[in-house]
Scaffold this motif. Structure first.
Motif, mmCIF file in Angstrom:
data_model
loop_
_atom_site.group_PDB
_atom_site.id
_atom_site.type_symbol
_atom_site.label_atom_id
_atom_site.label_comp_id
_atom_site.label_asym_id
_atom_site.label_seq_id
_atom_site.Cartn_x
_atom_site.Cartn_y
_atom_site.Cartn_z
ATOM 1 N N ALA A 160 0.735 -1.348 0.286
ATOM 2 C CA ALA A 160 0.338 0.210 -0.213
ATOM 3 C C ALA A 160 0.641 1.135 -0.401
ATOM 4 O O ALA A 160 2.103 1.677 0.914
ATOM 5 N N LYS A 164 1.078 5.719 -1.753
ATOM 6 C CA LYS A 164 0.120 6.695 -1.557
ATOM 7 C C LYS A 164 1.440 7.386 -2.621
ATOM 8 O O LYS A 164 2.645 7.375 -3.130
ATOM 9 N N TRP A 187 -2.103 12.851 -3.121
ATOM 10 C CA TRP A 187 -1.855 11.672 -3.475
ATOM 11 C C TRP A 187 -3.106 10.970 -3.824
ATOM 12 O O TRP A 187 -4.158 10.686 -2.864
ATOM 13 N N LEU A 189 -4.791 7.461 -2.557
ATOM 14 C CA LEU A 189 -4.186 5.775 -2.070
ATOM 15 C C LEU A 189 -4.380 4.811 -3.032
ATOM 16 O O LEU A 189 -5.800 4.134 -3.034
ATOM 17 N N THR A 216 -7.034 2.693 -4.830
ATOM 18 C CA THR A 216 -8.284 2.561 -3.871
ATOM 19 C C THR A 216 -9.466 3.234 -3.785
ATOM 20 O O THR A 216 -9.225 4.260 -4.772
ATOM 21 N N GLU A 222 -10.297 5.399 -2.081
ATOM 22 C CA GLU A 222 -10.228 6.686 -1.022
ATOM 23 C C GLU A 222 -9.997 8.185 -2.254
ATOM 24 O O GLU A 222 -8.710 7.466 -2.455
ATOM 25 N N VAL A 252 -4.139 11.668 0.174
ATOM 26 C CA VAL A 252 -3.747 11.107 1.569
ATOM 27 C C VAL A 252 -2.085 10.955 1.996
ATOM 28 O O VAL A 252 -1.827 10.083 1.641
ATOM 29 N N GLN A 284 1.223 7.874 5.602
ATOM 30 C CA GLN A 284 1.881 5.793 5.331
ATOM 31 C C GLN A 284 1.116 4.532 6.314
ATOM 32 O O GLN A 284 0.985 4.849 7.322
ATOM 33 N N ALA A 285 -0.209 4.370 4.974
ATOM 34 C CA ALA A 285 -0.965 3.214 5.573
ATOM 35 C C ALA A 285 -1.328 2.361 5.518
ATOM 36 O O ALA A 285 0.393 1.590 6.204
ATOM 37 N N TYR A 322 -6.026 4.200 7.732
ATOM 38 C CA TYR A 322 -5.355 6.311 7.232
ATOM 39 C C TYR A 322 -5.523 6.607 8.086
ATOM 40 O O TYR A 322 -6.796 6.910 8.664
#
Length: 325
Positions: free
Chosen positions: A240, A242, A253, A255, A268, A270, A274, A277-278, A288
């Motif tokens: 995962a 950005k 960014w 995600l 994703t 979203e 974002v 750092q998820a 996140y």
């Protein structure tokens, strides 16, 4: 990193730094009045279990994974960034109003190692075994940056005490060839399960790369560009991250998730920018931090496969970390 991007990042860092300094006195005064327990009456620990670790009002807090919006257990420990795994935690926190430190915590939040870092806390990670910890800070004063601004990323082996002060010490292979440049910066480490392999972001000449690192060999190699703040999935097959829109961080960014076998990227659901750092809550779900217009942080979640819709997970919290074994 381009001048425009450097200036934008520097401005954001200065704002955050000012906020930290302004709030530090209140935080220090609050240390003696905070209870070590929250609404459940339980003591906060980092022992693996069905809980999520976060930061609430600059203090470590946990919530039940089955009821993340419910009662919180809040500790007296202050952190600006946190992560935990296998009973080991890393906390990046103020040392004084304008100085910061890394603290390695045991499962009962007792400090195991503490050392100063030369900049503003940005990212923190712990390897799945709890053995390795990594941190990234914003720093100033590097002569090669026209804005006087860069990052410093280090790794510590908590068992042996061996430390990497900065990943800039490592040998770099870019596109399979040895590469050196004074403008190289690293941030956002994520660890594989073997306590040797890791991934991170490397920037140079205005581009940002996903790099794969070998801790024992002290090498990193580029894998793909436009990948920032990687987070390795529990099964080690996906990252995962950005992704800068049109490769331009000034535009924000998305995600996204990278399949390491095919190098295919899935965005994703979203749509908000974002800048985090998820964390993987499980093999299918990401968590996140997003900030409201007034700066208040909330933890959100979204499926990693591009389906579904984002959902608010923990209001008024940030820096999520799953404690599930």
């Amino acid at each position: 990193m381009s001048n425009g991007v450097r200036i934008a990042v520097l401005a954001a860092a200065v704002v955050l730094l000012a906020g930290v300094a302004a709030g530090y006195t209140a935080l220090a005064a609050d240390r003696t009045t905070r209870s070590s327990t929250g609404g459940t009456g339980s003591t906060l620990t980092l022992t693996p279990g069905p809980r999520l670790l976060t930061i609430t009002d600059r203090h470590l807090a946990t919530v039940a994974a089955s009821d993340p919006g419910g009662p919180r257990t809040v500790s007296t420990v202050e952190c600006l960034r946190v992560y935990a795994a296998a009973g080991t935690g890393i906390c990046l926190r103020p040392q004084t109003a304008w100085a910061y430190e890394v603290v390695v915590l045991d499962a009962d939040l007792r400090p195991r190692q503490t050392f100063a870092v030369p900049g503003l806390p940005n990212r923190a990670r712990v390897s799945p075994s709890g053995r390795l910890v990594a941190w990234t800070v914003f720093v100033g004063g590097d002569s090669y940056t026209s804005s006087g601004f860069s990052t410093r990323t280090g790794i510590l082996d908590t068992r042996t005490g061996a430390a990497v002060g900065t990943l800039e010490e490592f040998t770099v292979l870019r596109d399979g060839r040895p590469y050196r440049n004074v403008d190289v910066n690293f941030w956002g480490v994520t660890f594989a399960a073997d306590d040797n392999l890791f991934y991170a972001t490397m920037s140079t000449e205005g581009r940002r790369y996903l790099v794969r690192g070998d801790l024992a060999a002290r090498t990193v190699e580029t894998l793909r560009d436009n990948v920032e703040c990687p987070s390795l999935s529990p099964d080690g097959t996906r990252i995962a991250f950005k992704q800068a829109i049109d490769a331009d961080p000034m535009r924000g960014w998305r995600l996204s998730v990278l399949d390491l076998a095919s190098m295919r990227v899935t965005q994703t659901a979203e749509r908000a920018s974002v800048d985090d750092q998820a964390a993987w809550l499980d093999s299918a779900t990401l968590a996140y931090t997003l900030r409201q217009d007034d700066g208040r942080p909330d933890v959100w979640t979204v499926p990693a496969d591009g389906a579904g819709t984002p959902e608010l997970l923990i209001p008024g919290a940030e820096s999520p970390s799953p404690l599930t074994a």
